[in-house]
Scaffold this motif. Structure first.
Motif, PDB file in Angstrom:
ATOM      1  N   GLU A  95       0.834  -1.210   0.000  1.00  0.00           N
ATOM      2  CA  GLU A  95       0.000   0.000   0.000  1.00  0.00           C
ATOM      3  C   GLU A  95       0.868   1.258   0.000  1.00  0.00           C
ATOM      4  OE1 GLU A  95      -0.523  -1.998   3.371  1.00  0.00           O
ATOM      5  OE2 GLU A  95      -0.901  -3.357   1.726  1.00  0.00           O
ATOM      6  N   GLU A  97       3.938   1.464  -1.123  1.00  0.00           N
ATOM      7  CA  GLU A  97       4.604   1.542  -2.424  1.00  0.00           C
ATOM      8  C   GLU A  97       3.659   2.117  -3.479  1.00  0.00           C
ATOM      9  OE1 GLU A  97       6.161  -2.368  -3.193  1.00  0.00           O
ATOM     10  OE2 GLU A  97       7.521  -2.249  -1.474  1.00  0.00           O
ATOM     11  N   GLN A  98       2.409   1.689  -3.460  1.00  0.00           N
ATOM     12  CA  GLN A  98       1.416   2.206  -4.413  1.00  0.00           C
ATOM     13  C   GLN A  98       1.177   3.689  -4.179  1.00  0.00           C
ATOM     14  OE1 GLN A  98       1.719  -0.259  -6.754  1.00  0.00           O
ATOM     15  NE2 GLN A  98      -0.206   0.688  -7.287  1.00  0.00           N
ATOM     16  N   GLU A  99       1.071   4.081  -2.923  1.00  0.00           N
ATOM     17  CA  GLU A  99       0.858   5.483  -2.590  1.00  0.00           C
ATOM     18  C   GLU A  99       2.056   6.331  -3.017  1.00  0.00           C
ATOM     19  OE1 GLU A  99      -1.312   8.682  -1.515  1.00  0.00           O
ATOM     20  OE2 GLU A  99      -2.018   6.610  -1.606  1.00  0.00           O
ATOM     21  N   SER A 100       3.255   5.773  -2.938  1.00  0.00           N
ATOM     22  CA  SER A 100       4.467   6.482  -3.384  1.00  0.00           C
ATOM     23  C   SER A 100       4.420   6.736  -4.881  1.00  0.00           C
ATOM     24  CB  SER A 100       5.716   5.669  -3.032  1.00  0.00           C
ATOM     25  OG  SER A 100       5.807   5.487  -1.645  1.00  0.00           O
ATOM     26  N   LYS A 101       4.016   5.744  -5.626  1.00  0.00           N
ATOM     27  CA  LYS A 101       3.896   5.909  -7.074  1.00  0.00           C
ATOM     28  C   LYS A 101       2.824   6.941  -7.414  1.00  0.00           C
ATOM     29  CE  LYS A 101       5.467   1.213  -7.942  1.00  0.00           C
ATOM     30  NZ  LYS A 101       5.062  -0.158  -8.252  1.00  0.00           N
ATOM     31  N   ARG A 102       1.738   6.920  -6.659  1.00  0.00           N
ATOM     32  CA  ARG A 102       0.653   7.880  -6.869  1.00  0.00           C
ATOM     33  C   ARG A 102       1.142   9.305  -6.570  1.00  0.00           C
ATOM     34  NH1 ARG A 102      -3.415   4.898  -5.589  1.00  0.00           N
ATOM     35  NH2 ARG A 102      -2.907   4.853  -3.383  1.00  0.00           N
ATOM     36  N   LEU A 103       1.956   9.455  -5.516  1.00  0.00           N
ATOM     37  CA  LEU A 103       2.495  10.772  -5.159  1.00  0.00           C
ATOM     38  C   LEU A 103       3.359  11.328  -6.296  1.00  0.00           C
ATOM     39  CD1 LEU A 103       2.572  12.799  -2.749  1.00  0.00           C
ATOM     40  CD2 LEU A 103       4.714  11.702  -2.079  1.00  0.00           C
ATOM     41  N   LEU A 105       3.041  10.675  -9.454  1.00  0.00           N
ATOM     42  CA  LEU A 105       2.145  11.074 -10.545  1.00  0.00           C
ATOM     43  C   LEU A 105       1.362  12.342 -10.212  1.00  0.00           C
ATOM     44  CD1 LEU A 105       0.765   7.562 -11.562  1.00  0.00           C
ATOM     45  CD2 LEU A 105       2.462   8.954 -12.779  1.00  0.00           C
ATOM     46  N   ASP A 106       0.960  12.483  -8.944  1.00  0.00           N
ATOM     47  CA  ASP A 106       0.159  13.638  -8.535  1.00  0.00           C
ATOM     48  C   ASP A 106       0.967  14.930  -8.447  1.00  0.00           C
ATOM     49  OD1 ASP A 106      -2.022  11.972  -8.384  1.00  0.00           O
ATOM     50  OD2 ASP A 106      -2.058  11.868  -6.186  1.00  0.00           O
ATOM     51  N   VAL A 121       5.586   9.495   1.905  1.00  0.00           N
ATOM     52  CA  VAL A 121       4.358   8.747   2.212  1.00  0.00           C
ATOM     53  C   VAL A 121       4.423   8.173   3.623  1.00  0.00           C
ATOM     54  CG1 VAL A 121       3.078   6.640   1.622  1.00  0.00           C
ATOM     55  CG2 VAL A 121       3.707   8.268  -0.168  1.00  0.00           C
ATOM     56  N   SER A 125       1.859   9.211   6.417  1.00  0.00           N
ATOM     57  CA  SER A 125       1.000   8.139   6.929  1.00  0.00           C
ATOM     58  C   SER A 125       1.141   7.944   8.435  1.00  0.00           C
ATOM     59  CB  SER A 125       1.315   6.817   6.229  1.00  0.00           C
ATOM     60  OG  SER A 125       1.067   6.912   4.853  1.00  0.00           O
TER      61      SER A 125
END
Length: 155
Positions: A95, A97-103, A105-106, A121, A125
């Motif tokens: 989770e 790692e996914q949030e890091s990738k999203r950050l 992109l955002d 993240v 978190s």
């Protein structure tokens, strides 16, 4: 190495790889500053937090910069710090790692590395409000959370 996650993180300080490397390398331009700040944190009884990713990167850096024996001493020292309750290691999870990738992109304008995004993240978190780093890229953290303080403030 034992990994704990049951501490109060708001007063903790996140240890980033550049701070650990500066502390261990007498040739680093931030060596004296890193040592002084580590001792100040100890005097203040600040809990220290990092991730297993930072440990992996620092172990590799130590092996490459010095030798394998020094890298093992680093791991043993980190393990003792965990056992003494001074250091908490947060283990990466899918989770995070996914949030890091999203950050990444955002916020393309911040040009995060994946490692920097993971640190951000984790700090967000776990509500960690201080980071000890010599990486100027972490100057973005207070833009994500006004309460985050980057230590030392050298930029």
């Amino acid at each position: 190495m034992q990994i704990h996650e049951e501490i109060q993180y708001s007063q903790a300080v996140f240890l980033e790889q550049t701070a650990l490397a500066a502390f261990m390398n007498p040739d680093d331009p931030y060596y004296l500053k890193a040592r002084a700040l580590f001792y100040d944190l100890d005097d203040l009884d600040r809990k220290l937090v990092t991730t297993n990713y930072v440990l992996f990167d620092t172990h590799q850096w130590s092996r490459n910069h010095f030798d394998y024996a020094d890298a093992q001493i680093f791991l043993n020292t980190m393990d003792k710090a965990v056992q003494q309750g001074v250091l908490t290691i947060i283990s990466g999870r899918p989770e995070l790692e996914q949030e890091s990738k999203r950050l990444i992109l955002d916020f393309p304008n911040y040009q995060f590395s994946l490692s920097e995004a993971m640190t951000a993240v984790v700090m967000l978190s776990y509500q960690i409000k201080r980071i000890f780093t010599f990486n100027p890229s972490y100057g973005f953290l207070p833009k994500l959370d006004r309460e985050i303080k980057v230590m030392p403030s050298i930029w």
